[in-house]
Design a protein around this motif. Structure first.
Motif, PDB file in Angstrom:
ATOM      1  N   VAL A 130      36.373  40.570  48.064  1.00  0.00           N
ATOM      2  CA  VAL A 130      36.291  42.003  48.328  1.00  0.00           C
ATOM      3  C   VAL A 130      37.313  42.769  47.486  1.00  0.00           C
ATOM      4  O   VAL A 130      37.004  43.835  46.939  1.00  0.00           O
ATOM      5  N   PHE A 131      38.502  42.230  47.371  1.00  0.00           N
ATOM      6  CA  PHE A 131      39.527  42.870  46.541  1.00  0.00           C
ATOM      7  C   PHE A 131      39.065  42.905  45.087  1.00  0.00           C
ATOM      8  O   PHE A 131      39.264  43.905  44.382  1.00  0.00           O
ATOM      9  N   GLN A 132      38.442  41.838  44.637  1.00  0.00           N
ATOM     10  CA  GLN A 132      37.907  41.790  43.275  1.00  0.00           C
ATOM     11  C   GLN A 132      36.829  42.855  43.081  1.00  0.00           C
ATOM     12  O   GLN A 132      36.793  43.530  42.041  1.00  0.00           O
ATOM     13  N   ASN A 133      35.956  43.023  44.078  1.00  0.00           N
ATOM     14  CA  ASN A 133      34.917  44.063  43.995  1.00  0.00           C
ATOM     15  C   ASN A 133      35.542  45.441  43.854  1.00  0.00           C
ATOM     16  O   ASN A 133      35.067  46.279  43.064  1.00  0.00           O
ATOM     17  N   THR A 134      36.583  45.698  44.618  1.00  0.00           N
ATOM     18  CA  THR A 134      37.234  47.005  44.580  1.00  0.00           C
ATOM     19  C   THR A 134      37.875  47.265  43.224  1.00  0.00           C
ATOM     20  O   THR A 134      37.799  48.381  42.695  1.00  0.00           O
ATOM     21  N   VAL A 135      38.496  46.242  42.660  1.00  0.00           N
ATOM     22  CA  VAL A 135      39.107  46.393  41.329  1.00  0.00           C
ATOM     23  C   VAL A 135      38.023  46.655  40.283  1.00  0.00           C
ATOM     24  O   VAL A 135      38.190  47.503  39.397  1.00  0.00           O
ATOM     25  N   ILE A 136      36.892  45.970  40.401  1.00  0.00           N
ATOM     26  CA  ILE A 136      35.805  46.140  39.435  1.00  0.00           C
ATOM     27  C   ILE A 136      35.257  47.557  39.472  1.00  0.00           C
ATOM     28  O   ILE A 136      35.105  48.211  38.428  1.00  0.00           O
ATOM     29  N   ILE A 137      34.954  48.058  40.666  1.00  0.00           N
ATOM     30  CA  ILE A 137      34.379  49.406  40.735  1.00  0.00           C
ATOM     31  C   ILE A 137      35.410  50.460  40.350  1.00  0.00           C
ATOM     32  O   ILE A 137      35.050  51.530  39.854  1.00  0.00           O
ATOM     33  N   THR A 138      36.692  50.170  40.569  1.00  0.00           N
ATOM     34  CA  THR A 138      37.729  51.134  40.174  1.00  0.00           C
ATOM     35  C   THR A 138      37.869  51.195  38.663  1.00  0.00           C
ATOM     36  O   THR A 138      37.877  52.283  38.073  1.00  0.00           O
ATOM     37  N   VAL A 139      37.961  50.050  38.020  1.00  0.00           N
ATOM     38  CA  VAL A 139      38.155  50.007  36.573  1.00  0.00           C
ATOM     39  C   VAL A 139      36.876  50.394  35.841  1.00  0.00           C
ATOM     40  O   VAL A 139      36.863  51.321  35.011  1.00  0.00           O
ATOM     41  N   LEU A 140      35.781  49.691  36.135  1.00  0.00           N
ATOM     42  CA  LEU A 140      34.521  49.958  35.438  1.00  0.00           C
ATOM     43  C   LEU A 140      33.955  51.321  35.818  1.00  0.00           C
ATOM     44  O   LEU A 140      33.456  52.064  34.960  1.00  0.00           O
ATOM     45  N   GLY A 141      34.033  51.673  37.096  1.00  0.00           N
ATOM     46  CA  GLY A 141      33.517  52.962  37.544  1.00  0.00           C
ATOM     47  C   GLY A 141      34.267  54.125  36.940  1.00  0.00           C
ATOM     48  O   GLY A 141      33.672  55.140  36.556  1.00  0.00           O
ATOM     49  N   THR A 142      35.589  54.001  36.829  1.00  0.00           N
ATOM     50  CA  THR A 142      36.386  55.055  36.203  1.00  0.00           C
ATOM     51  C   THR A 142      36.049  55.188  34.726  1.00  0.00           C
ATOM     52  O   THR A 142      35.948  56.307  34.199  1.00  0.00           O
ATOM     53  N   PHE A 143      35.871  54.054  34.052  1.00  0.00           N
ATOM     54  CA  PHE A 143      35.508  54.091  32.632  1.00  0.00           C
ATOM     55  C   PHE A 143      34.157  54.781  32.435  1.00  0.00           C
ATOM     56  O   PHE A 143      34.013  55.650  31.555  1.00  0.00           O
ATOM     57  N   ILE A 144      33.177  54.432  33.258  1.00  0.00           N
ATOM     58  CA  ILE A 144      31.852  55.057  33.154  1.00  0.00           C
ATOM     59  C   ILE A 144      31.943  56.552  33.431  1.00  0.00           C
ATOM     60  O   ILE A 144      31.343  57.371  32.722  1.00  0.00           O
ATOM     61  N   SER A 145      32.686  56.924  34.458  1.00  0.00           N
ATOM     62  CA  SER A 145      32.815  58.334  34.824  1.00  0.00           C
ATOM     63  C   SER A 145      33.466  59.137  33.708  1.00  0.00           C
ATOM     64  O   SER A 145      33.008  60.234  33.362  1.00  0.00           O
TER      65      SER A 145
END
Length: 290
Positions: free
Chosen positions: A73-88
């Motif tokens: 779950v922590f890994q999922n949160t890091v992924i959406i934070t890093v990748l999601g921020t980059f996409i945004s």
């Protein structure tokens, strides 16, 4: 000009005192939570909290870290934070830059369309049906794509791009750059303060993702940190399943709740020092015009 007068000294002292008080109002509560999370549970329940932990213990953090799927779950949160921020940020920059050019046909209409979404939206049910029809249910993409662009951040970025002199574009074209070259080689480097500020805004929003995760995700392996901590909080309030986590869960429940605040807050706080230099400048953009 030196301020050696009594009035100047009093003014400076008042400023320092006010800023110190403001800093204390922000730091002391969080420090109290941190100290309480590593203090023996029975002392916390008795209210015997000091500014330094007494009978220090990490049982609350062990309870959280021993929760099933915590690492995933922590890994999922890091992924959406890093990748999601980059996409945004990528989409925001590539949309805001052309809209900021009034010579572009329909630029004002597109800017109004962005602003319109700040006032009105389709609602929860249409959003859910759209994500479902796109096949993104139980996917991390459902937490990054639907909310990739924030309208408020877009308006800030559009306003900033409009303040940049057009001579920069002309010089880029004289050097043979196309529109993408001008954007990523000239505009983006000189826009780092505002981009760093918006990056922090997007990263915090992604890290704190909760409502969308509850609505679109049902697979425990795709949960975010906020959802897992909420479930743990529910478990701690249930005596029937509390014993499955720890023999002393009813007593450590209060410290686990405080440890949850630390676990969900500290990682994103560690990002701030890397952006602080640009963030301070970005917050001041537009306040002073030369």
């Amino acid at each position: 000009m030196k301020r050696n007068s009594l009035a100047g000294v009093v003014f400076d002292a008042g400023n320092y005192a006010g800023l110190a008080l403001l800093a204390a109002l922000m730091i002391v509560p969080f420090w109290s939570v941190l100290v309480s999370s590593v203090t023996a549970p029975h002392l916390v329940m008795e209210g015997a909290i000091r500014m330094w932990p007494k009978e220090m213990t990490l049982v609350a953090f062990k309870t959280i870290f021993n929760t099933p799927n915590f690492v995933k779950v922590f890994q999922n949160t890091v992924i959406i934070t890093v990748l999601g921020t980059f996409i945004s940020m990528l989409l925001s920059v590539m949309l805001a830059y052309p809209i900021s050019k009034k010579r572009l046909a329909g630029a004002n209409l597109m800017a109004f369309a962005v602003f319109f979404t700040m006032m009105f939206n389709g609602g929860i049910i249409p959003s859910y049906l759209l994500v479902k029809s796109l096949g993104m249910m139980n996917s991390l993409w459902s937490l990054m794509i639907p909310n990739a662009i924030n309208a408020f951040n877009m308006m800030i970025l559009i306003s900033f791009f409009r303040t940049l002199p057009e001579e920069l574009e002309d010089s880029g074209r004289m050097d043979g750059s196309n529109d993408f070259g001008i954007l990523f080689r000239i505009m983006v480097p000189i826009s780092m303060p505002i981009l760093a500020t918006l990056t922090l805004f997007y990263a915090v929003a992604q890290w704190n993702m909760f409502f969308q995760a509850v609505m679109y995700i049902s697979n425990p392996d795709r949960f975010t940190l906020q959802v897992l901590l909420r479930q743990l909080l529910i478990v701690l309030t249930s005596d029937a399943v509390a014993s499955s986590l720890s023999e002393d869960v009813p007593r450590i429940g209060v410290t686990v709740k405080l440890a949850m605040i630390v676990v969900s807050t500290v990682p994103i706080l560690l990002v701030y020092p890397f952006l602080q230099k640009h963030f301070a400048k970005g917050m001041m953009l537009g306040s002073v015009k030369g």
